[in-house]
Motif scaffolding. Structure first.
Motif, PDB file in Angstrom:
ATOM      1  N   SER A 161       1.044  -1.165   0.061  1.00 56.43           N
ATOM      2  CA  SER A 161      -0.237   0.016  -0.005  1.00 56.43           C
ATOM      3  C   SER A 161       0.842   1.308  -0.095  1.00 56.43           C
ATOM      4  CB  SER A 161      -0.900  -0.064   1.190  1.00 56.43           C
ATOM      5  OG  SER A 161      -0.229   0.096   2.296  1.00 56.43           O
ATOM      6  N   GLU A 162       2.076   1.182   0.346  1.00 59.67           N
ATOM      7  CA  GLU A 162       3.055   2.308   0.282  1.00 59.67           C
ATOM      8  C   GLU A 162       4.229   1.994  -0.594  1.00 59.67           C
ATOM      9  OE1 GLU A 162       2.890   5.235   1.961  1.00 59.67           O
ATOM     10  OE2 GLU A 162       0.911   4.591   2.776  1.00 59.67           O
ATOM     11  N   GLY A 163       3.821   1.274  -2.006  1.00 65.32           N
ATOM     12  CA  GLY A 163       4.746   1.019  -3.104  1.00 65.32           C
ATOM     13  C   GLY A 163       5.543   0.144  -2.295  1.00 65.32           C
ATOM     14  N   ASP A 164       7.148   0.423  -2.948  1.00 63.02           N
ATOM     15  CA  ASP A 164       8.453  -0.607  -2.294  1.00 63.02           C
ATOM     16  C   ASP A 164       8.678  -0.080  -1.067  1.00 63.02           C
ATOM     17  OD1 ASP A 164       7.852  -1.957  -4.881  1.00 63.02           O
ATOM     18  OD2 ASP A 164       9.652  -0.696  -5.629  1.00 63.02           O
ATOM     19  N   ALA A 165       8.143   0.823  -0.177  1.00 65.28           N
ATOM     20  CA  ALA A 165       8.665   1.126   1.035  1.00 65.28           C
ATOM     21  C   ALA A 165       8.933   0.109   1.851  1.00 65.28           C
ATOM     22  CB  ALA A 165       7.630   2.338   1.692  1.00 65.28           C
ATOM     23  N   TYR A 166       8.028  -0.952   1.758  1.00 62.98           N
ATOM     24  CA  TYR A 166       8.182  -1.942   2.898  1.00 62.98           C
ATOM     25  C   TYR A 166       9.622  -2.659   2.856  1.00 62.98           C
ATOM     26  CZ  TYR A 166       7.556  -6.130  -0.354  1.00 62.98           C
ATOM     27  OH  TYR A 166       7.532  -6.829  -1.308  1.00 62.98           O
ATOM     28  N   LYS A 167      10.068  -2.812   1.361  1.00 62.63           N
ATOM     29  CA  LYS A 167      11.189  -3.590   1.213  1.00 62.63           C
ATOM     30  C   LYS A 167      12.476  -3.148   2.055  1.00 62.63           C
ATOM     31  CE  LYS A 167       9.811  -5.007  -3.687  1.00 62.63           C
ATOM     32  NZ  LYS A 167      10.298  -4.683  -4.902  1.00 62.63           N
ATOM     33  N   SER A 168      12.590  -1.761   2.279  1.00 61.35           N
ATOM     34  CA  SER A 168      13.458  -1.368   3.055  1.00 61.35           C
ATOM     35  C   SER A 168      13.338  -1.081   4.589  1.00 61.35           C
ATOM     36  CB  SER A 168      14.000   0.178   2.709  1.00 61.35           C
ATOM     37  OG  SER A 168      12.961   1.000   2.360  1.00 61.35           O
ATOM     38  N   MET A 169      12.037  -1.676   5.007  1.00 60.32           N
ATOM     39  CA  MET A 169      11.830  -1.461   6.310  1.00 60.32           C
ATOM     40  C   MET A 169      12.370  -2.272   7.183  1.00 60.32           C
ATOM     41  SD  MET A 169       7.544  -1.071   6.390  1.00 60.32           S
ATOM     42  CE  MET A 169       6.972   0.821   6.372  1.00 60.32           C
ATOM     43  N   LEU A 170      12.516  -1.748   8.614  1.00 60.94           N
ATOM     44  CA  LEU A 170      13.109  -2.424   9.730  1.00 60.94           C
ATOM     45  C   LEU A 170      12.100  -3.356  10.417  1.00 60.94           C
ATOM     46  CD1 LEU A 170      15.102   0.724  10.892  1.00 60.94           C
ATOM     47  CD2 LEU A 170      15.988  -1.153   9.288  1.00 60.94           C
ATOM     48  N   VAL A 171      12.618  -4.694  10.580  1.00 60.71           N
ATOM     49  CA  VAL A 171      11.627  -5.423  11.356  1.00 60.71           C
ATOM     50  C   VAL A 171      11.839  -4.950  12.777  1.00 60.71           C
ATOM     51  CG1 VAL A 171      11.175  -7.779  12.502  1.00 60.71           C
ATOM     52  CG2 VAL A 171      11.604  -7.358   9.912  1.00 60.71           C
ATOM     53  N   ALA A 172      10.784  -4.565  13.538  1.00 55.63           N
ATOM     54  CA  ALA A 172      10.769  -3.588  14.721  1.00 55.63           C
ATOM     55  C   ALA A 172       9.931  -4.250  15.702  1.00 55.63           C
ATOM     56  CB  ALA A 172      10.516  -2.287  14.578  1.00 55.63           C
ATOM     57  N   LYS A 173       9.854  -5.563  16.175  1.00 61.60           N
ATOM     58  CA  LYS A 173       8.996  -6.187  17.090  1.00 61.60           C
ATOM     59  C   LYS A 173       9.261  -5.632  18.352  1.00 61.60           C
ATOM     60  CE  LYS A 173       7.508 -10.596  18.608  1.00 61.60           C
ATOM     61  NZ  LYS A 173       7.345 -12.034  18.454  1.00 61.60           N
ATOM     62  N   HIS A 174      10.178  -5.006  18.747  1.00 59.53           N
ATOM     63  CA  HIS A 174      10.531  -4.630  20.077  1.00 59.53           C
ATOM     64  C   HIS A 174       9.695  -3.290  20.127  1.00 59.53           C
ATOM     65  CE1 HIS A 174      13.495  -2.681  17.564  1.00 59.53           C
ATOM     66  NE2 HIS A 174      13.309  -1.723  18.454  1.00 59.53           N
ATOM     67  N   LEU A 175       9.241  -2.482  19.256  1.00 59.14           N
ATOM     68  CA  LEU A 175       8.611  -1.339  19.132  1.00 59.14           C
ATOM     69  C   LEU A 175       7.123  -1.659  19.921  1.00 59.14           C
ATOM     70  CD1 LEU A 175       9.036  -0.219  15.606  1.00 59.14           C
ATOM     71  CD2 LEU A 175      10.569   0.156  17.442  1.00 59.14           C
ATOM     72  N   LEU A 176       6.736  -2.576  19.966  1.00 55.04           N
ATOM     73  CA  LEU A 176       5.464  -3.075  20.619  1.00 55.04           C
ATOM     74  C   LEU A 176       5.602  -3.536  22.017  1.00 55.04           C
ATOM     75  CD1 LEU A 176       3.869  -4.184  17.356  1.00 55.04           C
ATOM     76  CD2 LEU A 176       3.078  -2.281  18.415  1.00 55.04           C
ATOM     77  N   ASN A 177       4.771  -2.692  22.777  1.00 59.99           N
ATOM     78  CA  ASN A 177       4.939  -2.981  24.235  1.00 59.99           C
ATOM     79  C   ASN A 177       3.478  -3.186  24.812  1.00 59.99           C
ATOM     80  OD1 ASN A 177       5.376  -3.707  26.980  1.00 59.99           O
ATOM     81  ND2 ASN A 177       5.964  -1.740  27.369  1.00 59.99           N
TER      82      ASN A 177
ATOM     83  N   LEU B 255       3.148   1.974  21.135  1.00 57.06           N
ATOM     84  CA  LEU B 255       4.064   1.938  20.132  1.00 57.06           C
ATOM     85  C   LEU B 255       5.321   2.953  20.574  1.00 57.06           C
ATOM     86  CD1 LEU B 255       4.860   1.041  17.204  1.00 57.06           C
ATOM     87  CD2 LEU B 255       3.830   2.860  16.230  1.00 57.06           C
ATOM     88  N   THR B 256       6.554   2.593  20.494  1.00 57.49           N
ATOM     89  CA  THR B 256       7.605   3.229  20.563  1.00 57.49           C
ATOM     90  C   THR B 256       8.748   3.505  19.289  1.00 57.49           C
ATOM     91  OG1 THR B 256       9.037   1.528  21.208  1.00 57.49           O
ATOM     92  CG2 THR B 256       7.972   2.390  23.176  1.00 57.49           C
ATOM     93  N   GLU B 257       9.249   4.607  19.444  1.00 56.07           N
ATOM     94  CA  GLU B 257      10.159   5.076  18.390  1.00 56.07           C
ATOM     95  C   GLU B 257       9.428   5.806  17.370  1.00 56.07           C
ATOM     96  OE1 GLU B 257      13.345   2.187  16.994  1.00 56.07           O
ATOM     97  OE2 GLU B 257      13.638   1.480  18.752  1.00 56.07           O
TER      98      GLU B 257
ATOM     99  N   SER C 265       2.195  -9.990  18.333  1.00 48.40           N
ATOM    100  CA  SER C 265       2.076  -8.797  17.423  1.00 48.40           C
ATOM    101  C   SER C 265       3.529  -8.864  16.774  1.00 48.40           C
ATOM    102  CB  SER C 265       1.437  -7.596  18.240  1.00 48.40           C
ATOM    103  OG  SER C 265       2.389  -7.420  18.979  1.00 48.40           O
ATOM    104  N   TYR C 266       3.403  -8.217  15.551  1.00 45.02           N
ATOM    105  CA  TYR C 266       4.584  -8.047  14.655  1.00 45.02           C
ATOM    106  C   TYR C 266       4.667  -6.526  14.279  1.00 45.02           C
ATOM    107  CZ  TYR C 266       4.182 -13.085  14.891  1.00 45.02           C
ATOM    108  OH  TYR C 266       3.678 -14.442  15.080  1.00 45.02           O
ATOM    109  N   GLY C 267       5.845  -5.925  13.901  1.00 40.81           N
ATOM    110  CA  GLY C 267       6.017  -4.691  13.678  1.00 40.81           C
ATOM    111  C   GLY C 267       7.313  -4.292  12.613  1.00 40.81           C
TER     112      GLY C 267
END
Length: 129
Positions: A17-33, A71-73, A47-49
């Protein structure tokens, strides 16, 4: 079965839904508490982020049985729009905006349909305005 195949196609639609943006995204499970909610079934409540490098876009996924997280960061003092996505039927729901605090934490609204625990799987895109 067919249902999970359809759900995977829907997830692809969500990620693209944001084009190719997700390809460079960082897996960030720790962002969710929390990112795991205790329940009897170990296959539920996770949950995953992922987030973009500039912290403007977050893709989150909540399994059934997740508690509402913080959500943090995120970028401090920034308005983010919440776009809920139903992975079962591929439908988007816009649910308004929330502002992060001075530390870059964002407290969540209730899940769609109300309640602080997800009663089904939900995906969520959070995007800085």
């Amino acid at each position: 079965g067919n249902q999970s195949a359809a759900q995977m196609n829907n997830i692809r639609q969500f990620l693209f839904s944001e084009g190719d943006a997700y390809k460079s995204m960082l897996v960030a499970k720790h962002l969710l508490n929390p990112n795991q909610s205790p329940n009897d079934d170990q296959n539920m409540g996770w949950s995953y982020g992922m987030r973009s490098d500039n912290r403007e876009i977050f893709f989150l996924y909540f399994e059934e049985g997740c508690n509402k997280p913080v959500l943090t960061e995120t970028i401090p003092q920034t308005e983010y729009r919440f776009n809920w996505f139903n992975p079962k039927n591929g439908e988007w729901m816009i649910s308004g905006k929330l502002k992060s605090d001075g530390r870059g934490s964002l407290s969540f609204p209730d899940f769609p349909g109300g309640g602080s625990v997800s009663c089904t799987d939900w995906a969520l895109k959070i995007k800085a305005e």
